[in-house]
Scaffold this active site. Structure first.
Site, short mmCIF file in Angstrom:
data_model
loop_
_atom_site.label_atom_id
_atom_site.label_comp_id
_atom_site.label_asym_id
_atom_site.label_seq_id
_atom_site.Cartn_x
_atom_site.Cartn_y
_atom_site.Cartn_z
N HIS A 84 54.72 60.76 23.21
CA HIS A 84 54.26 59.54 22.25
C HIS A 84 55.39 58.32 23.16
O HIS A 84 54.76 56.72 22.74
CB HIS A 84 53.99 58.71 20.85
CG HIS A 84 55.36 58.56 20.02
ND1 HIS A 84 56.14 59.95 19.57
CD2 HIS A 84 56.08 58.10 19.99
CE1 HIS A 84 56.78 59.15 19.11
NE2 HIS A 84 56.91 57.57 18.71
N ASP A 220 54.73 66.80 20.48
CA ASP A 220 55.43 65.26 20.64
C ASP A 220 56.18 65.46 21.35
O ASP A 220 57.20 65.32 21.55
CB ASP A 220 55.59 64.69 19.52
CG ASP A 220 55.96 63.43 20.17
OD1 ASP A 220 55.08 62.67 20.90
OD2 ASP A 220 55.14 62.31 18.83
N SER A 650 62.52 57.75 17.77
CA SER A 650 61.58 58.80 18.74
C SER A 650 61.75 59.56 19.67
O SER A 650 62.59 58.71 20.78
CB SER A 650 59.97 58.17 19.10
OG SER A 650 59.37 57.63 17.79
#
Ligand code: ASP
Length: 716
Positions: A84, A220, A650
């Site tokens: 992402h 991810d 992230s």
């Protein structure tokens, strides 16, 4: 002390003494925090985490394009981050013919790696405490405006000095709401290439439905590489650049994690507000979050519907949809968590204890007796302006794109009106800006128009003083009719018309731009914000910032039994915790890991969020996991731990007790999203993809074993 206060105190002390709360600045870890890390199992030293004369783990942790974190895993600049985080880059290289979002992308050699103009990757060289330099010569009587002016000047001087002495870039950031200032010396690399990405059916498996949710089965991750010039220094993209040779890269531990293992997350958390008062928390809960949700529900309703109907729209709007829906869903979870865990009551209790303590102490009483009521008053006065501001952000920055797109033409209009600017300069400007194909590749004017229609009513309802809108609208024209007319008349929603217009552009034509309804609406909105809302808000912000600085300092003084880590502000931090599941609600217990088995359980060929690629199914059927299998034989996908993380974390490396990479942080659980305002160690968990799943997908799924071969695998 009353019984109630004693009880509150016991909660505060007990929940903080052994918890893993806090985002700490590497290189400035207190003995108490270090002991806590050691008692939780850490075997490396603080010098292994951060050093300036020797290489250390910090050299492997890279700020990824200013918003995410990434980690270096080879001596050839190989960089891992989340899918992402790389999403908009993967999207930018995608088309209907080469749909890397859908099918994934793998460069099989250096020459196939894809450049990404405009992106950067930043390595931190050193962190210095410059509080004394920043505050020196600042008079105690200085007004807030004088203080800001002084700090701006000082930080510019410090940055200049670093640049002269070391050649590196630097920035200064305020900590503890302006009670401490740190300077970050850094090196910014601008040649960062895409190396690989799994298909979205792996990298985004579960899509919006699973976002912010545990149990999770998302791979991810995406892979990039930093390039540098012949001297290993930053350089813009150039065929001759070479893979960057970092001072340190992380070995990858393929042993995997077990319950209670120590974990350290190293990265760049964006923003937390852990010290705001009860009053401000209440505003977030009751006013700000509901308005943001309303605006985003409106735009997502349009985008989701359009994406369902067309493959092209799906590609065009994938990154935009993710950007809007990510925070949308987070805010829903955050509000629920704040209510469920009675955060308002807890904040209230802290303030009550504070009031009790200062009442018993003459000096404190003189200094702080009115502090909380002053904060409350200012928060109440600020609220309507904050509402205006949030509507503006949601409409102008997150809503119909045409509003932002016309922005750049303001410069052209100004140039045309300025007699000192030559026709040649105007022509040069047009030549430079005539190609808008990148923008229009991902633009659909019907979708944009529908977003404007869905949102404008809410926006106008809030910002009643927008008289200009009445000027723009013709008599009795409804908002919908106004929007219809705007998109019918504007030049700026159609690439061909726009190119046509500029190919024969003469100076005097600027009037046509000025009269364009989209251009005019955008300009007036921006002016209303910058001339009316913002200056009003700033008047309060300056005061509330200074009260917050005093409140922070006062809490540390009056309630010293609490642990205070600085709020996240986009700078490098470590947070530690351990691998553990949790009880999300009464009667349920969540395990700390998920497996490929769960991917298969979630598979639903009729639901695009839960498609599983054929190749992955084959590997699962054959149990062909190679050296990436857990000792139990299963393929682990993700795990949760009690690290205090936030957005910006992230892509952060999750590091084991020995300093090896065991996972990539990518999310928090639904029950954790409140941690930006209050971290609760019994319930807040960060979600990471198991590094072995990353390697398995690269090697077995994608056939990109050469990338795994670049890394240093350990098993300990
Ligand atoms: N998934 C999150 C994000 O996108 C990470 C987090 O907030 O924990 O920012």
């Amino acid at each position: 002390m009353t019984k109630k206060i004693l009880f509150i105190l016991s909660i505060i002390v007990s929940s903080h003494a052994f918890s893993a709360e806090g985002m700490w600045v590497p290189g400035m870890i207190s003995k108490m925090v270090a002991d806590n890390m050691e008692s939780m199992g850490m075997k490396i030293s603080l010098d292994d985490i951060y050093a300036i004369n020797n290489s250390s783990i910090k050299d492997a942790v890279v700020h990824f394009n200013g918003g995410c974190t990434s980690v270096l895993v080879s001596d050839q600049g190989l960089l891992l981050t989340n899918h992402h985080c790389g999403y908009s880059r993967i999207q930018a290289h995608s088309s209907l013919e080469n749909n890397y979002l859908k099918d994934g992308f793998w460069a099989m050699s250096l020459s196939e790696e894809l450049s990404n103009p405009g992106m950067d990757a930043t390595v931190i060289k050193e962190i210095r405490d410059v509080t004394n330099d920043m505050l020196a010569e600042l008079s105690v009587e200085a007004t807030e405006a004088e203080r800001i002016e002084h700090l701006t000047k000082k930080s510019a001087e410090l940055i200049k000095k670093v640049k002269e002495e070391t050649g590196f870039e630097a920035y200064v950031k305020a900590f503890y709401h302006g009670n401490q200032y740190l300077l970050f010396v850094n090196e910014v690399f601008t040649d960062v290439r895409l190396v690989g990405a799994p298909p979205s059916s792996i990298g985004k498996f579960g899509f919006d439905t699973d976002n912010w949710v545990w149990p999770r089965h998302t791979g991810d991750f995406s892979v990039f590489r930093i390039y540098a010039n012949a001297d290993n220094k930053p350089a813009d993209f150039n065929e001759d650049n070479k893979p960057y040779r970092p001072n340190h890269f992380l070995p990858v531990n393929i042993q995997g994690v077990e319950k209670d293992d120590f974990t350290l997350v190293y990265g760049f958390p964006g923003t937390t507000e852990n010290y705001i008062t009860e009053a401000e928390t209440k505003h977030v809960l009751e006013v700000i979050n509901p308005l943001r949700l309303k605006m985003r529900e409106a735009s997502l309703g349009v985008i989701d519907e359009a994406m369902k109907g067309s493959e092209l729209t799906k590609i065009q709007y994938a990154a935009k949809q993710s950007r809007i829906s990510n925070a949308y869903k987070k805010w829903i979870g955050q509000s629920k968590g704040l209510i469920r865990h009675k955060v308002l009551d807890k904040k209230d209790s802290v303030e009550a204890l504070f009031a009790q303590r200062i009442a018993d102490n003459q000096d404190w009483n003189t200094a702080y007796a009115t502090l909380i009521s002053e904060i409350k008053a200012i928060e109440a006065a600020k609220l309507p302006l904050n509402v205006n501001r949030n509507y503006f952000i949601e409409f102008y920055y997150m809503g119909p794109e045409i509003l932002r797109f016309t922005e750049k033409y303001r410069e052209l209009v100004a140039m045309c009106k300025d007699e000192n600017i030559t026709d040649e300069a105007i022509e040069a400007w047009i030549n430079e800006h005539i190609d808008n194909s990148g923008y229009f590749k991902n633009y659909d004017n019907t979708v944009d128009e529908d977003i404007m229609k869905a949102q404008i009513g809410f926006f106008v309802e809030d910002q009643k003083p927008l008289d200009f809108l009445n000027n723009l609208k013709s008599d009795k024209e409804s908002l919908t009719a106004f929007v219809d007319r705007l998109y019918e008349e504007t030049l700026f929603d159609n690439e061909a018309d726009l190119t046509d217009f500029f190919s024969t552009f003469k100076r005097k034509h600027y009037k046509k731009i000025e009269d364009d309804p989209a251009y005019e609406l955008s300009l007036r909105l921006a002016m209303f914000y910058s001339d009316v809302t913002r200056p009003e808000l700033l008047k309060y912000v300056t005061n509330s910032d200074s009260l917050m600085r005093i409140w922070m300092d006062a809490q540390m003084l009056v309630l010293p039994e609490r642990t205070y880590s600085p709020d996240a502000n986009g700078t490098l931090r470590i947070t530690f915790g351990k691998v553990e599941g949790y009880e999300p609600f009464d009667g349920a217990e969540y395990a700390y890991y998920t497996t490929l088995e769960g991917v298969m359980e979630k598979e639903d060929p009729t639901n695009p969020e839960y498609n599983v690629p054929e190749r992955l199914k084959e590997l699962y059927a054959a149990k062909d996991y190679g050296r990436y299998a857990h000792s139990t034989g299963e393929m682990r996908v993700a795990f949760v731990a009690s690290n205090h993380t936030s957005g910006g974390n992230s892509g952060s490396p999750v590091i084991d007790a020995n300093g090896n990479l065991i996972g990539l942080n990518f999310d928090r659980t639904w029950e954790s999203t409140m941690s930006d305002i209050m971290f609760n160690p019994s319930i807040c968990r960060n979600i990471s993809v198991d590094i072995r799943y990353v390697l398995f997908i690269m090697d077995k799924y994608a056939g990109a074993k050469h990338l795994v071969d670049e890394m240093k695998l350990v098993s300990e």
